[in-house]
Scaffold this active site. Structure first.
Site, mmCIF file in Angstrom:
data_model
loop_
_atom_site.group_PDB
_atom_site.id
_atom_site.type_symbol
_atom_site.label_atom_id
_atom_site.label_comp_id
_atom_site.label_asym_id
_atom_site.label_seq_id
_atom_site.Cartn_x
_atom_site.Cartn_y
_atom_site.Cartn_z
ATOM 1 N N GLU A 58 0.828 -1.226 0.000
ATOM 2 C CA GLU A 58 0.000 0.000 0.000
ATOM 3 C C GLU A 58 0.852 1.262 0.000
ATOM 4 O OE1 GLU A 58 -2.684 1.071 -0.852
ATOM 5 O OE2 GLU A 58 -3.039 -1.035 -1.234
HETATM 6 C C1 LIG Z 1 2.469 -9.644 0.207
HETATM 7 C C2 LIG Z 1 2.256 -8.515 -0.739
HETATM 8 C C3 LIG Z 1 0.966 -8.174 -1.103
HETATM 9 C C4 LIG Z 1 0.758 -7.149 -2.037
HETATM 10 N N1 LIG Z 1 -0.520 -6.876 -2.466
HETATM 11 C C5 LIG Z 1 -0.678 -6.051 -3.548
HETATM 12 C C6 LIG Z 1 -1.956 -5.921 -4.174
HETATM 13 O O1 LIG Z 1 -2.944 -6.498 -3.733
HETATM 14 N N2 LIG Z 1 -2.037 -5.159 -5.305
HETATM 15 C C7 LIG Z 1 -0.954 -4.506 -5.834
HETATM 16 O O2 LIG Z 1 -1.097 -3.857 -6.861
HETATM 17 N N3 LIG Z 1 0.250 -4.586 -5.231
HETATM 18 C C8 LIG Z 1 0.427 -5.349 -4.117
HETATM 19 N N4 LIG Z 1 1.656 -5.466 -3.528
HETATM 20 C C9 LIG Z 1 2.758 -4.675 -4.047
HETATM 21 C C10 LIG Z 1 3.217 -3.590 -3.081
HETATM 22 O O3 LIG Z 1 2.267 -2.569 -2.981
HETATM 23 C C11 LIG Z 1 4.600 -3.107 -3.572
HETATM 24 O O4 LIG Z 1 5.516 -4.156 -3.313
HETATM 25 C C12 LIG Z 1 5.053 -1.836 -2.904
HETATM 26 O O5 LIG Z 1 4.220 -0.757 -3.268
HETATM 27 C C13 LIG Z 1 6.494 -1.475 -3.247
HETATM 28 O O6 LIG Z 1 6.748 -1.629 -4.620
HETATM 29 P P1 LIG Z 1 8.014 -2.497 -5.103
HETATM 30 O O7 LIG Z 1 7.948 -3.793 -4.401
HETATM 31 O O8 LIG Z 1 8.058 -2.520 -6.570
HETATM 32 O O9 LIG Z 1 9.265 -1.718 -4.542
HETATM 33 P P2 LIG Z 1 10.011 -0.508 -5.290
HETATM 34 O O10 LIG Z 1 9.025 0.464 -5.793
HETATM 35 O O11 LIG Z 1 10.995 -1.065 -6.242
HETATM 36 O O12 LIG Z 1 10.775 0.169 -4.067
HETATM 37 C C14 LIG Z 1 12.002 -0.375 -3.527
HETATM 38 C C15 LIG Z 1 12.481 0.534 -2.395
HETATM 39 O O13 LIG Z 1 12.753 1.829 -2.913
HETATM 40 C C16 LIG Z 1 12.045 2.802 -2.158
HETATM 41 N N5 LIG Z 1 11.646 3.901 -3.045
HETATM 42 C C17 LIG Z 1 11.058 3.843 -4.246
HETATM 43 N N6 LIG Z 1 10.806 5.069 -4.708
HETATM 44 C C18 LIG Z 1 11.217 5.934 -3.784
HETATM 45 C C19 LIG Z 1 11.230 7.344 -3.653
HETATM 46 N N7 LIG Z 1 10.709 8.147 -4.590
HETATM 47 N N8 LIG Z 1 11.755 7.896 -2.543
HETATM 48 C C20 LIG Z 1 12.250 7.114 -1.574
HETATM 49 N N9 LIG Z 1 12.283 5.778 -1.619
HETATM 50 C C21 LIG Z 1 11.768 5.194 -2.710
HETATM 51 C C22 LIG Z 1 10.849 2.081 -1.579
HETATM 52 O O14 LIG Z 1 10.356 2.735 -0.427
HETATM 53 C C23 LIG Z 1 11.454 0.717 -1.289
HETATM 54 O O15 LIG Z 1 12.094 0.740 -0.039
HETATM 55 C C24 LIG Z 1 1.864 -6.443 -2.563
HETATM 56 C C25 LIG Z 1 3.165 -6.774 -2.156
HETATM 57 C C26 LIG Z 1 3.369 -7.803 -1.281
HETATM 58 C C27 LIG Z 1 4.786 -8.179 -0.921
#
Ligand SMILES: Cc1cc2nc3c(=O)[nH]c(=O)nc-3n(C[C@H](O)[C@H](O)[C@H](O)COP(=O)(O)OP(=O)(O)OC[C@H]3O[C@@H](n4cnc5c(N)ncnc54)[C@H](O)[C@@H]3O)c2cc1C
Length: 596
Positions: free
Chosen positions: A441
């Site tokens: 989220e």
């Molecule tokens: C168990 C689980 C359930 C989920 N359920 C859903 C769902 O139902 N629907 C859905 O669509 N998604 C879902 N997700 C996805 C989840 O919302 C994302 O994993 C999350 O938003 C982070 O995206 P990412 O994993 O691609 O990390 P990334 O976006 O690659 O981020 C990696 C790191 O970089 C940091 N970062 C990125 N951009 C910035 C910035 N501008 N400034 C500072 N730091 C930054 C982040 O905070 C993080 O620490 C789920 C994930 C999991 C693991």
């Protein structure tokens, strides 16, 4: 084996005595008939469902998880039956609008219900939780036909919902999204792409799954401004409402994860799947934001539930487990050692969890009351003000409650010593389950940027000042009451400090935007403590008044003790946080050699 008692007394106390929800209901025609007794009965029934039906499925859900096969996903034993009991009890409809077949009860009761569900079984709670968010989005942005086709069945719980944003190469940065939507001659769209991490994306508990999918139209502008929202059902729906052909949206597999193992985290393949658009082309984030905002409050609430259940079990263990003698002399002289609850640091861990649960509950309930008012209050200004305040507080609920939940569950595990690391006690599951709440989220870093960048600096601190006015009113009301000084002085001082602190970061951020990024996470915790401090002061105010009026219920002195602990041991971290935030961005950004 762990146990759980839903904190109904604390919920009712907050609702009626501290946050005055019944007065708010009386002012809103939608809830004018609701009385406290009925609300209490709903919470009592919810507690029975959570403790008797749902909690027994938690450990098996964690051990067995979901099973993927090409034909579909099987949820752990007991999950289908618990879900059917949930549907039969009318729980999915609790806070849904009567025009969609809902019971039209206030959101605050739903929030309390979901705290209990998350405490009893976080993994299972994902399925109805996502459905409620999808309902909220469709109810606000769907056409009449879409509402007629999908909403009633989602409200009844016969069908569940999902939110499909994330793709393998894009999570935080949704502007990078690649999933395509091709318009068809009949007004529908063919959607093709791959989504990952989709919670409740496939399962065997409901007849249909309604995916809300973000995708790009062929002529969409690049970035987030070119994203549209679509309904993509697992089974197409015939004109008479019956289920039609299987749509070409499939679950390609499930993720193996650290916690919430019973929640199906699905890879979703869309292979020209048929969908209809929700809202306007390229304005998909508007509809999705309704769902995301609901989900952000819901995620904070999940950690609140886990904090409470971990606390209850750590408390019982600490009273029972005997190890060593108290430093100040034996307390249980009839035993070979004292119960570990005599040791100051064990008490600190317990009280940290208790304070984070009680402060978090006050904030969650306050936000639910704001949510109700933002939708249903007859006065437009109240609706607008409530919405604005809720928008400010939402990232705090999401990030502060989930960071606190992680700390609290870890501390409660620590209370168990080595036994906390052993599966049969259940404590390590709470820790593993709590961890995801800081990530999905929108990570907690993204929440803090939303708070500081958009919600505070983005409007020159105007909404924060409105929260400051609430603090100021309490300070003015109780400023001369000596008994309240220990609760009022800290928030009065922090209220002033935070104004200066915000201006300072805003000024530095104006010259170098990395200054905002460097300060944001610390800033959110400081703001979180201002909010918690305000609610602890209000809870202390009620407790002192009750005690003065001769009420001998130990609930009230217990509240005062928790509030004192909170202000003495947790709140002061604001000083360190402001100091580290002020250390600025240079020590982070001029580190290329260190990070080479
Ligand atoms: C168990 C689980 C359930 C989920 N359920 C859903 C769902 O139902 N629907 C859905 O669509 N998604 C879902 N997700 C996805 C989840 O919302 C994302 O994993 C999350 O938003 C982070 O995206 P990412 O994993 O691609 O990390 P990334 O976006 O690659 O981020 C990696 C790191 O970089 C940091 N970062 C990125 N951009 C910035 C910035 N501008 N400034 C500072 N730091 C930054 C982040 O905070 C993080 O620490 C789920 C994930 C999991 C693991």
């Amino acid at each position: 084996m762990w146990t759980y008692q839903a904190p109904v007394a604390d919920m009712l106390h907050l609702l009626t005595r501290v946050l005055h929800a019944p007065a708010s209901w009386a002012a809103q025609p939608a809830f004018a008939d609701l009385d406290t007794d009925t609300a209490g009965e709903v919470l009592a029934q919810a507690s029975r469902f959570a403790t008797e039906v749902l909690a027994p499925t938690n450990a098996v859900g964690d051990q067995q998880g979901c099973t993927w096969a090409p034909e579909g996903v099987t949820t752990p034993p007991g999950f289908r039956a618990a879900y059917q009991a949930f549907v039969d009890g009318g729980w999915p409809a609790l806070a849904c609008s009567p025009d969609a077949g809902g019971q039209g009860l206030p959101q605050v009761l739903n929030m309390a219900l979901f705290e209990m569900l998350a405490a009893a079984n976080h993994g299972w709670t994902m399925y109805p939780g996502l459905t409620h968010g999808a309902y909220a989005s469709l109810h606000t942005h769907g056409t009449d036909e879409q509402k007629q086709t999908y909403l009633t069945k989602m409200v009844s719980g016969e069908w569940t919902g999902t939110m499909c944003l994330t793709e393998p190469h894009c999570g935080t940065d949704l502007g990078l999204m690649r999933t395509k939507a091709e318009p068809q001659a009949d007004g529908t769209y063919r959607i093709t792409g791959e989504k990952i991490f989709i919670s409740a994306g496939e399962h065997d508990m409901a007849d249909n799954i309604i995916h809300l999918v973000l995708a790009r139209l062929p002529d969409a502008p690049p970035g987030i401004k070119g994203v549209s929202l679509f309904i993509v059902p697992k089974f197409l729906v015939n004109k008479d409402g019956s289920l039609g052909a299987r749509n070409t949206v499939y679950c390609g597999g499930l993720e193996h994860k650290m916690g919430i193992k019973a929640s199906a985290t699905a890879q979703i393949v869309l292979d020209g799947a048929i969908g209809t658009m929700v809202g306007q082309p390229n304005k998909g984030m508007q509809g999705m934001f309704v769902m995301m905002n609901a989900a952000r409050l819901g995620v904070g609430n999940q950690s609140l539930g886990l904090t409470e259940v971990a606390y209850q079990n750590a408390l019982a263990y600490a009273k029972d487990r005997i190890q060593m003698r108290s430093l100040s002399g034996p307390k249980a002289k009839d035993k070979p050692a004292d119960p570990i609850i005599v040791h100051p640091d064990v008490r600190k861990m317990l009280l940290t969890a208790k304070a984070y649960a009680e402060g978090g509950r006050a904030l969650a309930i306050f936000c639910s009351v704001l949510l109700e008012k933002s939708h249903y209050h007859p006065d437009e200004k109240v609706r607008k003000d409530s919405d604005e305040m809720l928008s400010l507080l939402t990232p705090i609920v999401k990030a502060f409650l989930t960071d606190n939940g992680w700390q609290a569950t870890t501390m409660c595990q620590q209370v168990f010593g080595g036994h906390g690391y052993i599966k049969e006690w259940g404590m390590e599951q709470f820790v593993r389950d709590a961890r995801i709440n800081m990530i999905y989220e929108g990570t907690n870093t993204i929440q803090s940027l939303d708070l500081l960048g958009r919600k505070v600096l983005g409007n020159n601190g105007a909404t924060l000042k409105k929260f400051g006015k609430l603090v100021g009113a309490l300070v003015a009301e109780e400023g001369v009451n000596e008994k309240m000084a220990e609760f009022i002085t800290p928030i009065a001082v922090l209220g002033e400090q935070i104004t200066k602190f915000t201006t300072e970061i805003g000024f530095k951020g104006f010259q170098n935007a990395d200054e905002v990024g460097a300060a944001a996470v610390d800033y959110l915790r400081v703001a979180g403590h201002l909010v918690f401090g305000y609610f602890f002061a209000r809870m202390a105010q009620v407790a002192l008044r009750e005690i003065a009026a001769g009420n001998t219920d130990p609930f009230y002195p217990a509240k005062l003790q928790t509030a004192r602990f909170y202000f003495a041991k947790l709140f002061p971290e604001t000083a360190t946080l402001m100091r580290t935030a002020r250390a600025g961005s240079k020590v982070l950004m001029d580190t290329d050699l260190a990070l080479a």
